[in-house]
Enzyme design. Structure first.
Site, PDB file in Angstrom:
ATOM      1  N   HIS A  86       0.852  -1.186   0.000  1.00 52.47           N
ATOM      2  CA  HIS A  86       0.000   0.000   0.000  1.00 52.47           C
ATOM      3  C   HIS A  86       0.887   1.235   0.000  1.00 52.47           C
ATOM      4  O   HIS A  86       1.808   1.345   0.807  1.00 52.47           O
ATOM      5  CB  HIS A  86      -0.908   0.028   1.232  1.00 52.47           C
ATOM      6  CG  HIS A  86      -1.786   1.241   1.240  1.00 52.47           C
ATOM      7  ND1 HIS A  86      -3.009   1.276   0.612  1.00 52.47           N
ATOM      8  CD2 HIS A  86      -1.598   2.478   1.756  1.00 52.47           C
ATOM      9  CE1 HIS A  86      -3.524   2.476   0.745  1.00 52.47           C
ATOM     10  NE2 HIS A  86      -2.701   3.222   1.434  1.00 52.47           N
ATOM     11  N   ASP A 165     -15.031   2.920   7.099  1.00 52.40           N
ATOM     12  CA  ASP A 165     -13.965   3.751   6.553  1.00 52.40           C
ATOM     13  C   ASP A 165     -14.429   4.516   5.317  1.00 52.40           C
ATOM     14  O   ASP A 165     -14.085   5.676   5.129  1.00 52.40           O
ATOM     15  CB  ASP A 165     -12.732   2.911   6.196  1.00 52.40           C
ATOM     16  CG  ASP A 165     -11.663   3.787   5.556  1.00 52.40           C
ATOM     17  OD1 ASP A 165     -11.172   4.696   6.243  1.00 52.40           O
ATOM     18  OD2 ASP A 165     -11.368   3.608   4.363  1.00 52.40           O
ATOM     19  N   ARG A 172     -14.068  12.993   6.080  1.00 56.24           N
ATOM     20  CA  ARG A 172     -12.779  13.650   6.369  1.00 56.24           C
ATOM     21  C   ARG A 172     -12.328  14.501   5.194  1.00 56.24           C
ATOM     22  O   ARG A 172     -11.755  15.584   5.363  1.00 56.24           O
ATOM     23  CB  ARG A 172     -11.705  12.595   6.680  1.00 56.24           C
ATOM     24  CG  ARG A 172     -11.898  11.926   8.030  1.00 56.24           C
ATOM     25  CD  ARG A 172     -11.060  10.674   8.129  1.00 56.24           C
ATOM     26  NE  ARG A 172      -9.659  10.916   7.891  1.00 56.24           N
ATOM     27  CZ  ARG A 172      -8.823  10.029   7.357  1.00 56.24           C
ATOM     28  NH1 ARG A 172      -9.244   8.826   7.028  1.00 56.24           N
ATOM     29  NH2 ARG A 172      -7.562  10.340   7.174  1.00 56.24           N
ATOM     30  N   SER A 187      -7.511   3.998   8.877  1.00 57.34           N
ATOM     31  CA  SER A 187      -8.205   3.892   7.590  1.00 57.34           C
ATOM     32  C   SER A 187      -7.491   2.885   6.683  1.00 57.34           C
ATOM     33  O   SER A 187      -8.099   1.956   6.134  1.00 57.34           O
ATOM     34  CB  SER A 187      -8.235   5.282   6.931  1.00 57.34           C
ATOM     35  OG  SER A 187      -8.575   5.202   5.577  1.00 57.34           O
ATOM     36  N   LYS A 191      -8.606  -1.566   6.143  1.00 57.83           N
ATOM     37  CA  LYS A 191      -8.888  -2.182   4.834  1.00 57.83           C
ATOM     38  C   LYS A 191      -7.905  -3.308   4.548  1.00 57.83           C
ATOM     39  O   LYS A 191      -8.289  -4.360   4.026  1.00 57.83           O
ATOM     40  CB  LYS A 191      -8.813  -1.113   3.731  1.00 57.83           C
ATOM     41  CG  LYS A 191     -10.015  -0.170   3.779  1.00 57.83           C
ATOM     42  CD  LYS A 191      -9.885   0.973   2.805  1.00 57.83           C
ATOM     43  CE  LYS A 191      -8.897   2.007   3.270  1.00 57.83           C
ATOM     44  NZ  LYS A 191      -8.940   3.291   2.619  1.00 57.83           N
TER      45      LYS A 191
HETATM   46  N1  URA Z   1      -5.501   6.481   2.210  1.00 56.19           N
HETATM   47  C1  URA Z   1      -6.504   5.871   2.883  1.00 56.19           C
HETATM   48  O1  URA Z   1      -6.972   4.822   2.517  1.00 56.19           O
HETATM   49  N2  URA Z   1      -6.945   6.489   3.990  1.00 56.19           N
HETATM   50  C2  URA Z   1      -6.457   7.641   4.456  1.00 56.19           C
HETATM   51  O2  URA Z   1      -6.901   8.117   5.470  1.00 56.19           O
HETATM   52  C3  URA Z   1      -5.417   8.260   3.728  1.00 56.19           C
HETATM   53  C4  URA Z   1      -4.956   7.645   2.609  1.00 56.19           C
END
Ligand code: URA
Length: 429
Positions: A86, A165, A172, A187, A191
């Site tokens: 990621h 999320d 947000r 967040s 995931k």
């Molecule tokens: N990427 C995400 O999935 N969440 C965040 O809060 C910031 C970047």
């Protein structure tokens, strides 16, 4: 069933720098997902978290509550180990495209649930959707079958994964509360943990084109995420990598796919190759396969074979011509010299304004739009030769894109010494 609380009390507690209990967090996240806590209440809490922070226990609880809001996937039945990567988001960051098939070619399956871009950072799905026929939406069964068969899948995260999320991230985004380390860490990790990968490598970007502008805040984010992953049984490491300068030579959708294919063919910009191989090595090691060298799989064409099968399995034609922007505009160097700075944020905003990115979630993107830069910091440039090519279908966008690039690069006199910054700044894990 979580114990019931009062949203205003929870907001007061964080506003007054208190620590939220596990029960308060479970209730707040669950009640928000169900629509019992209103957007304005969650906005107030998100701002209190941004301003006053959370300790590690609170962040772990918040992450667990977001995971519990949806389904968890399970790849334990696959015949090979899994590893995912990621990136916290950057400009010209196409690394997932060559990386997923490369790691698959080394014997580790890559389940990449990706997103679309918002703002100046590009989205992996937007890039892949420029390939004719390619589709981002797969069922869980299709995803599992492709992982077993091809070893790599890049697709959209389904609605069932961490729905808390999805709702909170959208909130947000419009309330100035994206840049809170507890909220970013929970967040991302909710995931990734719900996705069920066995190993995870985080590419935490640092610099003007990243969320994290300083090495210290990036390291703090990386440490929190690595701890969350390890505590959840996911073998997690993080690299802190430079995002002061954009990656490669392109920022856009189709043009980044073309650059990724060059890397898979054994060429491509040196920094893209370096980061792809560095992340592949980390993913393989985290998945227990450090006996394979990914550089060999780039050189011998097996990573390219895996790319072709990965794209084909999702309906894409890897041989089809990629979309080309209708209009282009070239910016030339004003004098001979050395390019000493190329600012990632300026390039990202220019590409976004040209139509490669979107303003609102529902906006379409232009497949052919973006910015190509013809020199990287350290390269010599000559007066009158191209520095940038701007691409778009809608030429009225050129002026605002040019304004974004203004002041975004420096050309110093010929002979000026240039010390390149390291691409991989640090490792946490
Ligand atoms: N990427 C995400 O999935 N969440 C965040 O809060 C910031 C970047």
């Amino acid at each position: 069933m979580a114990e019931s609380h009062d949203a205003v009390e929870v907001i007061h507690a964080k506003r007054d720098r208190g620590t939220l209990s596990t029960s308060q967090i479970d209730w707040m996240v669950d009640a928000y997902t169900r629509g019992v806590v209103a957007d304005e209440q969650m906005s107030a809490l998100a701002m209190a978290i941004l301003l006053n922070g959370m300790d590690r226990r609170e962040i772990a609880d918040w992450t667990a509550a977001m995971i519990a809001s949806g389904e968890r996937m399970d790849f334990a039945g696959l015949s090979r180990p899994t590893a995912d990567k990621h990136s916290t988001g950057g400009v010209g960051d196409k690394i997932t495209l060559p990386l997923a098939p490369l790691v698959a070619a080394c014997g580790v399956a890559v389940p990449q649930l990706s997103g679309r871009g918002l703002g100046h950072t590009g989205g992996t799905l937007d890039k892949l959707e420029s390939i004719p026929g390619w589709r981002a939406l797969l069922s869980n069964e299709e995803m599992l079958a492709q992982l077993e068969d091809v070893g790599a899948v890049i697709c959209a995260a389904g609605d069932g994964l961490a729905p808390a999320d999805k709702k909170l991230y959208a909130l947000r985004d419009v309330t100035g509360t994206v840049e809170a380390i507890p909220l970013i860490a929970s967040s991302i990790m909710s995931k990734k943990i719900a996705e069920g990968t066995g190993a995870l490598v985080l590419d935490v970007k640092v610099g003007s084109g990243a969320f994290m502008k300083s090495v210290d805040t990036a390291r703090e984010l990386a440490e929190v995420m690595v701890a969350l992953g390890k505590d959840a049984g996911v073998n997690t490491v993080a690299l802190l990598t430079d995002m002061e300068t954009p990656l490669g030579l392109t920022a856009g959708n189709a043009i980044e796919v073309a650059e990724s294919v060059e890397v898979l063919a054994g060429g491509g910009p040196a920094d893209v190759v370096e980061l792809t191989v560095a992340l592949a090595r980390e993913m393989l090691a985290a998945a227990g396969r450090d006996d394979v060298d990914p550089a060999d799989k780039l050189a011998d064409g097996t990573a390219m074979d895996a790319w072709r099968r990965m794209i084909g399995a999702q309906g894409g034609d890897p041989d089809a011509a990629l979309p080309v922007a209708k209009e282009s505009h070239v910016v030339t160097a004003a004098s001979d010299g050395v390019l000493t700075r190329l600012d990632a944020l300026s390039v990202g905003i220019a590409a976004w304004r040209l139509g490669a990115g979107r303003e609102r979630k529902e906006d379409p993107v232009q497949a052919g739009a973006g910015v190509v830069w013809h020199a990287r910091p350290g390269d010599e440039v000559r007066a009158g030769t191209p520095l940038f090519t701007l691409l778009t279908d809608t030429p009225d966008r050129f002026d605002r894109a040019l304004a974004a690039l203004e002041g975004g690069y420096d050309v110093a006199p010929v002979g000026t010494a240039f010390e390149p910054a390291p691409l991989v700044i640090d490792r946490v894990g």
